[in-house]
Design an enzyme around this catalytic site. Sequence first.
Site, PDB file in Angstrom:
ATOM      1  N   LEU A  59     -12.704   9.774   0.587  1.00  0.00           N
ATOM      2  CA  LEU A  59     -11.784   8.680   0.332  1.00  0.00           C
ATOM      3  C   LEU A  59     -11.659   7.871   1.609  1.00  0.00           C
ATOM      4  CD1 LEU A  59      -8.810  10.394  -1.587  1.00  0.00           C
ATOM      5  CD2 LEU A  59     -10.663   9.037  -2.568  1.00  0.00           C
ATOM      6  N   ASP A  60     -11.483   6.562   1.468  1.00  0.00           N
ATOM      7  CA  ASP A  60     -11.255   5.719   2.638  1.00  0.00           C
ATOM      8  C   ASP A  60      -9.991   6.165   3.366  1.00  0.00           C
ATOM      9  OD1 ASP A  60     -13.419   4.225   1.858  1.00  0.00           O
ATOM     10  OD2 ASP A  60     -12.244   2.584   1.005  1.00  0.00           O
ATOM     11  N   ARG A  61      -9.929   5.842   4.633  1.00  0.00           N
ATOM     12  CA  ARG A  61      -8.771   6.177   5.447  1.00  0.00           C
ATOM     13  C   ARG A  61      -7.457   5.742   4.788  1.00  0.00           C
ATOM     14  NH1 ARG A  61      -7.454   3.642  11.489  1.00  0.00           N
ATOM     15  NH2 ARG A  61      -5.237   3.329  11.102  1.00  0.00           N
ATOM     16  N   THR A  63      -6.816   5.069   1.639  1.00  0.00           N
ATOM     17  CA  THR A  63      -6.639   5.473   0.245  1.00  0.00           C
ATOM     18  C   THR A  63      -5.979   6.839   0.196  1.00  0.00           C
ATOM     19  OG1 THR A  63      -8.628   4.257  -0.393  1.00  0.00           O
ATOM     20  CG2 THR A  63      -7.809   5.891  -1.948  1.00  0.00           C
ATOM     21  N   ARG A 160     -12.543  -1.637  -4.078  1.00  0.00           N
ATOM     22  CA  ARG A 160     -12.041  -2.746  -3.259  1.00  0.00           C
ATOM     23  C   ARG A 160     -12.903  -3.989  -3.435  1.00  0.00           C
ATOM     24  NH1 ARG A 160     -11.619   0.186   2.495  1.00  0.00           N
ATOM     25  NH2 ARG A 160     -10.906  -1.900   3.124  1.00  0.00           N
TER      26      ARG A 160
END
Length: 289
Positions: A59-61, A63, A160
């Site tokens: 997961l992105d930072r 998220t 995104r």
Amino acid sequence: MTPTEIRARVLHRDRLVVIIDKPAGLPVHAGPRGGPNLELYLDALRFGYKEQPSLAHRLDRDTSGCLVLGRNRRALARLGRMFQGGRVEKVYWAVTDGVPKAPEGRVDAPLAKRTPGRGWKMVVDPAGQAAVTDWRVLGQAGGRAWIECRPRTGRTHQIRVHMAHLGCPLVGDPVYAEGVGDAFADEMRTKLGPMLLHARAITLPLYPDQPPVEAVAPVPGHMRRALEEVGMDGAAEDAFARRQRAEALAAAETAPADEEPLEKLKSRRGRGFEAPRGPGSGRGGFGGR
């Protein structure tokens, strides 16, 4: 973050996987500038296993939400095949600036990585890798929308980019909402506030003879007000979150150490080791539960 705090974020745990509720702002890997990251806390999630669990996906930072960890190499290999084969159902909640013209739809737009001179970003490119996201509007108000996204592929920054491509970028997105690269991400985080993207739920068909493993992550505090403004029932969500957190805390404080995975014990036979005897010990391996 303490060991008890990270254990309290466990949404599901069995002999193959641990699913946690990752907080927004915590990267899963160490960055070039150091700082807190999920890898620093993996030891607290061993629960008696000799090895730390490892990421099955990312997961992105910024998220928050459901993140799957494999507890051994065979589990990671199985999970990898499931993710690559599109057999994992993932549900994300997002708040967007702008409301789609239709109540639901699909974005089918290939993605490629570009370095425009000020950091890198993903862009829609017909020559890129296939990327598909199904979406539907769950609520809207004041020019913003509460969107449920179900990615059918797993490309970097997929939701995104696809929401921005739809004309509805995520609120607080430090890259795609403003059209700048990652070199300016920290500055944009300060300006825009936390990005409003949450990995709400995940379903893993992990055991062939059992129902799929399911986990649901409560809405994080930084998204609560924004979601209420576009239609979420805050009282119902708060009740769900309180119940789940209480159960997680109780499990974190009382959880016994797990036994070693049976498939690992089986691999030691012939070298002086025997699998333990007891309830369920005769049905090991994947799908044996």
